[in-house]
Design an enzyme around this catalytic site. Structure first.
Site, mmCIF file in Angstrom:
data_model
loop_
_atom_site.group_PDB
_atom_site.id
_atom_site.type_symbol
_atom_site.label_atom_id
_atom_site.label_comp_id
_atom_site.label_asym_id
_atom_site.label_seq_id
_atom_site.Cartn_x
_atom_site.Cartn_y
_atom_site.Cartn_z
ATOM 1 N N LYS B 98 0.080 -5.653 4.996
ATOM 2 C CA LYS B 98 1.446 -6.397 5.527
ATOM 3 C C LYS B 98 0.889 -7.851 5.548
ATOM 4 O O LYS B 98 2.250 -8.521 5.260
ATOM 5 C CB LYS B 98 1.675 -5.356 6.515
ATOM 6 C CG LYS B 98 2.278 -4.513 6.401
ATOM 7 C CD LYS B 98 3.462 -3.971 6.374
ATOM 8 C CE LYS B 98 3.256 -2.622 5.978
ATOM 9 N NZ LYS B 98 4.691 -2.708 5.398
ATOM 10 N N GLU B 120 11.422 -6.286 10.733
ATOM 11 C CA GLU B 120 11.609 -5.030 11.568
ATOM 12 C C GLU B 120 10.040 -4.083 11.597
ATOM 13 O O GLU B 120 9.082 -4.758 10.599
ATOM 14 C CB GLU B 120 12.458 -4.071 10.990
ATOM 15 C CG GLU B 120 11.654 -3.702 9.866
ATOM 16 C CD GLU B 120 11.293 -4.492 8.458
ATOM 17 O OE1 GLU B 120 11.963 -5.984 8.948
ATOM 18 O OE2 GLU B 120 10.253 -4.150 7.738
ATOM 19 N N SER B 386 -4.340 0.322 2.451
ATOM 20 C CA SER B 386 -3.802 -0.177 2.742
ATOM 21 C C SER B 386 -3.691 -0.697 4.282
ATOM 22 O O SER B 386 -3.830 -2.155 4.297
ATOM 23 C CB SER B 386 -2.083 0.054 2.901
ATOM 24 O OG SER B 386 -2.083 1.601 3.460
HETATM 25 C C1 LIG Z 1 -1.646 0.399 6.894
HETATM 26 C C2 LIG Z 1 -0.554 0.699 5.861
HETATM 27 N N1 LIG Z 1 0.083 1.511 4.964
HETATM 28 C C3 LIG Z 1 0.732 1.110 4.073
HETATM 29 C C4 LIG Z 1 2.827 1.529 4.598
HETATM 30 C C5 LIG Z 1 3.297 1.535 3.896
HETATM 31 O O1 LIG Z 1 4.194 0.366 3.977
HETATM 32 P P1 LIG Z 1 4.870 -0.130 3.138
HETATM 33 O O2 LIG Z 1 4.829 1.290 1.411
HETATM 34 O O3 LIG Z 1 5.254 -0.712 2.465
HETATM 35 O O4 LIG Z 1 2.951 -0.358 1.346
HETATM 36 C C6 LIG Z 1 2.234 0.512 5.977
HETATM 37 C C7 LIG Z 1 3.580 0.510 6.992
HETATM 38 O O5 LIG Z 1 3.670 0.301 7.819
HETATM 39 C C8 LIG Z 1 0.913 0.967 7.139
HETATM 40 O O6 LIG Z 1 0.523 0.251 7.961
#
Ligand SMILES: Cc1ncc(COP(=O)(O)O)c(C=O)c1O
Lengths: 257, 400
Positions: B98, B120, B386
């Site tokens: 993020k 948000e 992620s």
């Molecule tokens: C670690 C992590 N992965 C994925 C997401 C999902 O968001 P996005 O689909 O925008 O990557 C989030 C959202 O809070 C997150 O914290």
């Protein structure tokens, strides 16, 4: 002739437009509320189509939307309810709602059913002028529905002109940059209201957001053809035991205290 | 699962009006128009300036800690019969991808002279990443978070507070990410002059989806380079990412979207099962609709009311997906799969025990599908890891 044009050609001052939420306070109260508004002296009724995510609305109208949805309201039911009283409704009715439910209903069907139910115009705050002009204008015009666009203190002159060109019936001037129900500091907005007045728009202007009583209604009427009251009326309905009486006293306080 | 792609157009960026095929646009109330228009007419210019480029690059390197490693996972590779790489976004400062976006957007906000930042957040990772860059730049920061998410992601709430942000609970609707987003939009309407809204995923009105995708695209840019070093080829056979709004997936896919040989696999949260009535698998359950300023796929009733989704992971608990992903789905360019709450939990424990990496619950969804894809030994598979799982420890402990 569209009822909005009829109204504004007969009177250009002190137009009182009251917002109510369809299906609120109870599912079946829509017609009671609307007839009470008409009887008490509202010049225009703006009927809200409830939506789960009303991003331009403050807490009071959000709550009324949520209650109405829990009561089981839908666009289909709104048209049924309107059709039952359309012969009794002499004042123009405007539907106010967000684009998604209207899209799911089908925009063409919506226009057709609205026209058949005696609706004069629509306000769709999240329908951008660009989309309207390029994709939907012809449809609304085909069914004689007036589309009313919003302007705010931040709207540029060019865009106000554009809203004026695309709008029919009137222009909705949001009193301050806010969601519905927020207090407006009228003295602070003098320059904005003056600017609009001096632009000599084709459409009459009604001021909305933050209008809640006689004082604010009168202030708005100094600058425009009239005003729109929403949250304050919904609040008056919130604790009402008798819709007709609450409505008469709410509007009476504004028009002839 | 297999759809042929008739012709590959540019699927990674929208047209002038912000459309990816049929999806996108800017469906916003007039009160927001000046803000969104200011951003739309400036964002490409700003991110093309020398100053922005050098500031962004320096912050990503020295503050965020990029490039993040591309880690060859021996144990997963042996288990699933392919070369499996983990793109370690969990090693970014603050623990998730993020921050790539919040660094980019806070620089844009500074170029635009904004003094107040709103955001948000669902899992709290975007809120923490926003609070972090605001602390760094000395900007006021207000984060909207669903009341339910405040409970289930308590460590991130504490982090935001320590970073000096104000956390405002969203108490309407499902009290999760959708409602937090509504509140942030309402805040922006009420503060038209001094405020920039840092949206945390590839959602929202144009230009947000494109802007956020560009900031996250550093992920696939690095993957290309790193993979070349590891395998001699710069294209993987598969890229797998979880999709809430879709920002980590957009970043991991970005430089591969127009390379038809690379299979793009998006994993959504099935919650208690796609047809359980408690799910967040938007591509399977959604229909075209408008939410939060753009047209995309949306979980909704026949009447067009938005359905409250469910996922064990706050970051995937969202009834929509970004318009880019709706288009990737519709065109067949990406393959959409899903993982249930239970499967995600199991995958999180598996990765922890086999690789010594505790992933975020969101991320764990991406790992689930490894068992469902028939790999060849020679395949090189990149999973976007992620985020890290510290924020989810309370949930994990409940299932230990
Ligand atoms: C670690 C992590 N992965 C994925 C997401 C999902 O968001 P996005 O689909 O925008 O990557 C989030 C959202 O809070 C997150 O914290």
């Amino acid at each position: 002739m569209n009822k909005l044009d009829q109204l504004f050609s007969s009177r250009k001052k002190n137009i009182l437009n009251i917002y109510c939420t369809a299906g609120y306070p109870t599912l079946e109260s829509t017609s009671t509320v609307m007839l009470a508004l008409q009887k008490s002296g509202a010049d225009i009724i703006e009927l809200g189509i409830p939506y789960s995510d009303p991003i331009a609305d403050g807490p009071v109208i959000q709550q009324s939307n949520m209650h109405a949805l829990q009561n089981g309201i839908s666009i289909e039911k709104i048209f049924l309810q309107l059709n039952e009283i359309k012969d009794q409704l002499k004042v123009p009715v405007i539907l106010m709602g967000y684009l998604n439910p209207v899209m799911q209903y089908g925009i063409e069907k919506f226009c057709e059913d609205a026209a058949n139910a005696g609706v004069s115009g629509v306000i769709l705050p999240d329908l951008p002028m660009y989309e309207y002009e390029h994709f939907y204008k012809a449809l609304f015009e085909k069914f004689g529905l007036f589309v009313i666009f919003l302007i705010s203190p931040q709207t540029s002159e060019d865009r106000i002109r554009k809203a004026d060109k695309l709008s029919k019936g009137f222009i909705y001037a949001v009193s301050s940059s806010a969601t519905t129900g927020k207090e407006t500091d009228f003295p602070q907005q003098q320059a904005y209201f003056k600017k609009i007045k001096n632009m000599k728009l084709n459409n009459p202007v009604l001021i909305g957001f933050g209008i809640k009583d006689k004082t604010t209604f009168d202030m708005a009427c100094k600058h425009a053809s009239g005003a729109i009251i929403g949250s304050a009326y919904i609040k008056a309905l919130e604790n009402s035991k008798d819709i007709a009486r609450s409505t008469a006293s709410f509007i009476g306080d504004i028009l002839n205290p | 699962m297999k759809k042929t792609i008739s012709k590959i157009k540019n699927l990674s960026n929208p047209d002038k009006q912000g459309y990816y095929g049929d999806f996108g646009g800017a469906f916003i109330p007039e009160m927001l128009y000046p803000n969104v228009e200011e951003l739309r007419s400036n964002y490409l210019k700003i991110i093309a300036t020398k100053k922005f480029k050098s500031d962004f690059k320096a912050l990503l390197a020295d503050y965020v800690g990029r490039p993040t490693p591309l880690y060859f996972s021996k144990n997963l590779s042996a288990k699933y019969g392919a070369k499996i790489f983990l793109k370690r976004e969990d090693l970014c400062h603050t623990g998730a991808h993020k921050i790539n976006n919040t660094v980019g957007q806070v620089l844009v906000a500074q170029h635009l002279g904004k003094k107040r930042i709103i955001a948000e957040t669902g899992a709290g990772q975007h809120g923490v990443a926003t609070a972090t860059v605001c602390a760094l730049m000395g900007l006021e920061c207000i984060v909207y978070m669903g009341e339910k998410d405040i409970e289930r992601q308590a460590p991130n709430v504490a982090r935001m507070k320590m970073l000096g942000a104000t956390v405002v609970p969203a108490t309407s609707g499902s009290k999760t990410l959708k409602d937090a987003t509504n509140e942030a939009i309402r805040d922006w309407i009420n503060h038209p002059d001094d405020t920039h809204y840092i949206i945390g995923s590839v959602v929202g009105p144009h230009p947000y989806p494109d802007m956020v995708a560009r900031f996250q695209s550093v992920i696939s840019k690095e993957i290309k380079k790193q993979l070349k070093k590891c395998t001699g080829k710069n294209l993987p056979t598969h890229v797998i990412a979880c999709v809430g709004g879709g920002s980590n997936a957009a970043g991991a896919f970005y430089h591969f979207i127009n390379e038809p040989k690379v299979k793009l696999i998006s994993v959504e949260a099935a919650g208690c099962g796609i047809n359980s009535g408690k799910s967040a698998a938007t591509s399977q359950l959604g229909t075209p609709g408008i939410l939060h300023g753009s047209k995309s796929l949306l979980m909704q009733t026949a009447d067009g009311q938005v359905v409250e989704p469910h996922s064990i992971s706050a970051g995937l608990d969202y009834p929509g997906i970004g318009p880019m992903h709706a288009n990737l789905y519709k065109s067949g360019r990406a393959i959409f799969m899903s993982a249930t709450d239970e499967e995600a939990l199991a995958a999180a424990f598996e990765l922890s025990k086999t690789e010594g990496i505790i992933p975020a619950l969101e991320t764990a969804h991406a790992l689930v599908v490894l068992k469902d894809i028939p790999f060849k030994k020679t395949d090189s598979v990149v999973i976007c890891l992620s985020g890290r799982g510290d924020k989810d420890l309370a949930t994990y402990m409940d299932h230990l």
